[in-house]
Scaffold this active site. Structure first.
Site, PDB file in Angstrom:
ATOM      1  N   TRP A 134     -20.734  16.548  22.006  1.00  0.00           N
ATOM      2  CA  TRP A 134     -21.935  17.392  21.988  1.00  0.00           C
ATOM      3  C   TRP A 134     -22.966  16.726  22.894  1.00  0.00           C
ATOM      4  O   TRP A 134     -23.415  15.610  22.625  1.00  0.00           O
ATOM      5  CB  TRP A 134     -22.498  17.538  20.574  1.00  0.00           C
ATOM      6  CG  TRP A 134     -23.728  18.412  20.550  1.00  0.00           C
ATOM      7  CD1 TRP A 134     -24.977  18.116  21.029  1.00  0.00           C
ATOM      8  CD2 TRP A 134     -23.818  19.746  20.043  1.00  0.00           C
ATOM      9  NE1 TRP A 134     -25.842  19.174  20.853  1.00  0.00           N
ATOM     10  CE2 TRP A 134     -25.150  20.194  20.243  1.00  0.00           C
ATOM     11  CE3 TRP A 134     -22.907  20.601  19.436  1.00  0.00           C
ATOM     12  CZ2 TRP A 134     -25.594  21.455  19.860  1.00  0.00           C
ATOM     13  CZ3 TRP A 134     -23.353  21.866  19.043  1.00  0.00           C
ATOM     14  CH2 TRP A 134     -24.676  22.290  19.258  1.00  0.00           C
ATOM     15  N   GLU A 206     -20.333  10.070  24.431  1.00  0.00           N
ATOM     16  CA  GLU A 206     -21.162   9.360  23.460  1.00  0.00           C
ATOM     17  C   GLU A 206     -20.396   8.112  22.994  1.00  0.00           C
ATOM     18  O   GLU A 206     -19.207   8.213  22.696  1.00  0.00           O
ATOM     19  CB  GLU A 206     -21.431  10.231  22.236  1.00  0.00           C
ATOM     20  CG  GLU A 206     -22.095  11.559  22.510  1.00  0.00           C
ATOM     21  CD  GLU A 206     -21.893  12.531  21.355  1.00  0.00           C
ATOM     22  OE1 GLU A 206     -22.739  12.530  20.437  1.00  0.00           O
ATOM     23  OE2 GLU A 206     -20.880  13.260  21.368  1.00  0.00           O
ATOM     24  N   ASP A 239     -24.093   8.779  26.834  1.00  0.00           N
ATOM     25  CA  ASP A 239     -25.131   9.534  26.137  1.00  0.00           C
ATOM     26  C   ASP A 239     -25.445   8.794  24.833  1.00  0.00           C
ATOM     27  O   ASP A 239     -24.703   8.886  23.866  1.00  0.00           O
ATOM     28  CB  ASP A 239     -24.613  10.958  25.865  1.00  0.00           C
ATOM     29  CG  ASP A 239     -25.572  11.815  25.068  1.00  0.00           C
ATOM     30  OD1 ASP A 239     -26.613  11.288  24.603  1.00  0.00           O
ATOM     31  OD2 ASP A 239     -25.285  13.009  24.889  1.00  0.00           O
ATOM     32  N   GLN A 242     -28.303   9.270  20.007  1.00  0.00           N
ATOM     33  CA  GLN A 242     -28.422   8.885  18.601  1.00  0.00           C
ATOM     34  C   GLN A 242     -28.114   7.414  18.355  1.00  0.00           C
ATOM     35  O   GLN A 242     -28.477   6.870  17.311  1.00  0.00           O
ATOM     36  CB  GLN A 242     -27.497   9.757  17.748  1.00  0.00           C
ATOM     37  CG  GLN A 242     -27.881  11.228  17.797  1.00  0.00           C
ATOM     38  CD  GLN A 242     -27.063  12.079  16.853  1.00  0.00           C
ATOM     39  OE1 GLN A 242     -26.729  11.670  15.754  1.00  0.00           O
ATOM     40  NE2 GLN A 242     -26.753  13.298  17.274  1.00  0.00           N
ATOM     41  N   LYS A 268     -33.345  11.279  21.498  1.00  0.00           N
ATOM     42  CA  LYS A 268     -33.876  11.362  20.138  1.00  0.00           C
ATOM     43  C   LYS A 268     -34.671  10.130  19.702  1.00  0.00           C
ATOM     44  O   LYS A 268     -35.830  10.216  19.317  1.00  0.00           O
ATOM     45  CB  LYS A 268     -32.731  11.588  19.158  1.00  0.00           C
ATOM     46  CG  LYS A 268     -32.014  12.919  19.301  1.00  0.00           C
ATOM     47  CD  LYS A 268     -30.841  12.974  18.344  1.00  0.00           C
ATOM     48  CE  LYS A 268     -30.031  14.248  18.488  1.00  0.00           C
ATOM     49  NZ  LYS A 268     -30.760  15.444  18.091  1.00  0.00           N
ATOM     50  N   ARG A 402     -23.424  13.181   8.308  1.00  0.00           N
ATOM     51  CA  ARG A 402     -24.035  12.209   9.214  1.00  0.00           C
ATOM     52  C   ARG A 402     -25.201  11.574   8.465  1.00  0.00           C
ATOM     53  O   ARG A 402     -26.170  12.252   8.140  1.00  0.00           O
ATOM     54  CB  ARG A 402     -24.532  12.885  10.484  1.00  0.00           C
ATOM     55  CG  ARG A 402     -23.433  13.339  11.399  1.00  0.00           C
ATOM     56  CD  ARG A 402     -23.977  13.962  12.661  1.00  0.00           C
ATOM     57  NE  ARG A 402     -24.556  15.281  12.407  1.00  0.00           N
ATOM     58  CZ  ARG A 402     -25.030  16.064  13.368  1.00  0.00           C
ATOM     59  NH1 ARG A 402     -25.044  15.653  14.614  1.00  0.00           N
ATOM     60  NH2 ARG A 402     -25.529  17.255  13.079  1.00  0.00           N
TER      61      ARG A 402
END
Length: 432
Positions: A134, A206, A239, A242, A268, A402
């Site tokens: 994502w 990610e 990426d 998070q 984020k 999560r």
């Protein structure tokens, strides 16, 4: 009245994925959000996995109040001291080649910028990503996203997927039954080479897949992926929306594997809940991109208000040593989740790093059959008890939570969240 509020929601809001939490939130402070009805809810996801310093952190509040009164937004060609200071400090926090930053607003936007830069610099157009990825909902980022949102939006060009290295559900296994990630990686790139038209530009991944189910690739995988990219002249883009800025117990998740990406994107966690994101790359890549006419001119590029917030975020992270705090609290959180796995047969797996943990519910541990229904029931019961949990709201993954508390959480707050989650799982599983 509440009835009127939800009636207006039905009449005037476009639904954009998943469902809305059935509470009207009026304020938030620290690890808690407060509802219009007077309820206090522990936020175990720190907003959208973003508010790493908790909600309404006093230093963030002070920075916003001061900066908005002095300098909030400028013409995109104008620069201010907070912007340049944040770019320098981000460079200082990263390995030496990564020293040039572009400050934007969202994760999708910085991934879009990174992909445009990679395509321009390499002169190629094919992008490789994980099948569980994502990366955002803008065109290029969405084209590199495979966990959801691909149906019904027309064609994408030059996007290729490789299998997610999922140790809980291995597709290639060793003699011991564990994930054989090297064999999987070799197979993955054999398929990429077969499909490619000879224009492989970059691999965007990610370090820990979030929406893909909190999947942490095995140690060594990222280094192996780095080699595959180098062999093909591809750029490696990580990426860290998070995982960046201390959440996993180190400043950046890629540090564990001893690799250095060509481009890193942050979002984020950088704004601690405010819209701030960054693309960071080497001087050589930036120079070549500039020479070829790199264009990513947006209304809010290099905005001073959020840049000042980013500097305050770094101040707090450094002073409070929140990388060490995330490592310590992450151990407490993980131990509590593993204890739940021992108590409840429906807890199939616990995975993650630091204060980004995943807990997967299953209906059968032998078959590892997941259950969206079970996830939904536990989520609802948690909310009734006063705990907000973020379940991966994608078909087939609705049983994976999560768990991403703020880095400023206390051990008592972690214990409280674990207690409510344990109660919810116990009550729901007994009803099955």
């Amino acid at each position: 009245m509440a009835h009127d509020f939800w009636s207006e929601v039905d009449q005037h809001l476009i639904r954009y994925g998943g469902s809305f939490t059935t509470e009207i939130i009026t304020r938030a402070e620290g690890s808690f959000v407060y509802t219009e009805s007077g309820r206090k809810i522990l936020d175990f996801t720190s907003g959208q996995m973003s508010a790493i310093l908790g909600h309404s952190h006093p230093e963030i509040v002070a920075t916003v109040q001061r900066q908005v009164a002095e300098l909030d937004h400028l013409f995109s060609g104008m620069l201010s001291r907070p912007v340049v200071e944040l770019a320098r400090r981000l460079a200082d926090s990263l390995p030496a080649p990564l020293q040039k930053a572009l400050l934007l607003t969202t994760g999708a936007e910085v991934n879009e910028a990174a992909l445009r830069m990679a395509k321009l610099v390499t002169g190629k157009h094919e992008i490789v990503s994980f099948a569980g990825s994502w990366h955002g909902m803008t065109a290029g980022a969405a084209a590199a996203t495979y966990s959801a949102g691909r149906n019904g939006y027309g064609p994408t060009v030059g996007n290729l997927a490789i299998p997610t290295p999922n140790s809980y559900r291995p597709d290639f296994v060793t003699a011991e039954g564990e994930l054989d990630w090297q064999r999987q990686l070799d197979y993955s790139f054999a398929l990429i080479d077969a499909q490619s038209v000879g224009s492989l530009a970059a691999c965007l991944v990610e370090p820990i897949l979030s929406s893909g189910g909190v999947i942490d690739p095995p140690v060594g995988y990222l280094a192996g992926l780095r080699r595959k990219c180098d062999e093909r002249g591809m750029l490696l883009i990580l990426d860290e929306a998070q995982t960046g800025l201390c959440r996993t117990g180190t400043w950046y998740a890629f540090e564990r594997d001893g690799v250095v990406p060509d481009i890193i994107t942050l979002s984020k966690t950088l704004g601690a809940g405010l819209p701030l994101a960054a693309v960071i790359t080497s001087a050589a890549i930036e120079e070549e991109a500039h020479r070829r006419g790199f264009l990513f001119y947006t209304t809010h590029v290099s905005d001073p208000l959020v840049a000042a917030v980013g500097n305050t975020v770094l101040d707090v992270l450094e002073r409070e040593r929140l990388d060490e705090q995330a490592h310590k609290l992450g151990g407490v959180l993980r131990d509590g989740l593993l204890a739940m796995q021992d108590r409840h047969a429906v807890v199939g797996d616990v995975r993650g790093r630091g204060l980004l943990q995943g807990l997967e519910l299953v209906t059968d541990r032998d078959t590892k059959q997941g259950s969206d229904k079970l996830g939904a029931l536990v989520t609802r019961r948690c909310l009734e008890l006063g705990l907000h949990m973020n379940v991966v709201q994608l078909p087939g993954m609705g049983g994976t939570f999560r768990i991403a508390p703020a880095l400023t959480s206390t051990e008592d707050e972690i214990a409280l969240g674990l207690e409510m989650l344990d109660q919810a799982i116990g009550e729901v599983s007994r009803q099955l």
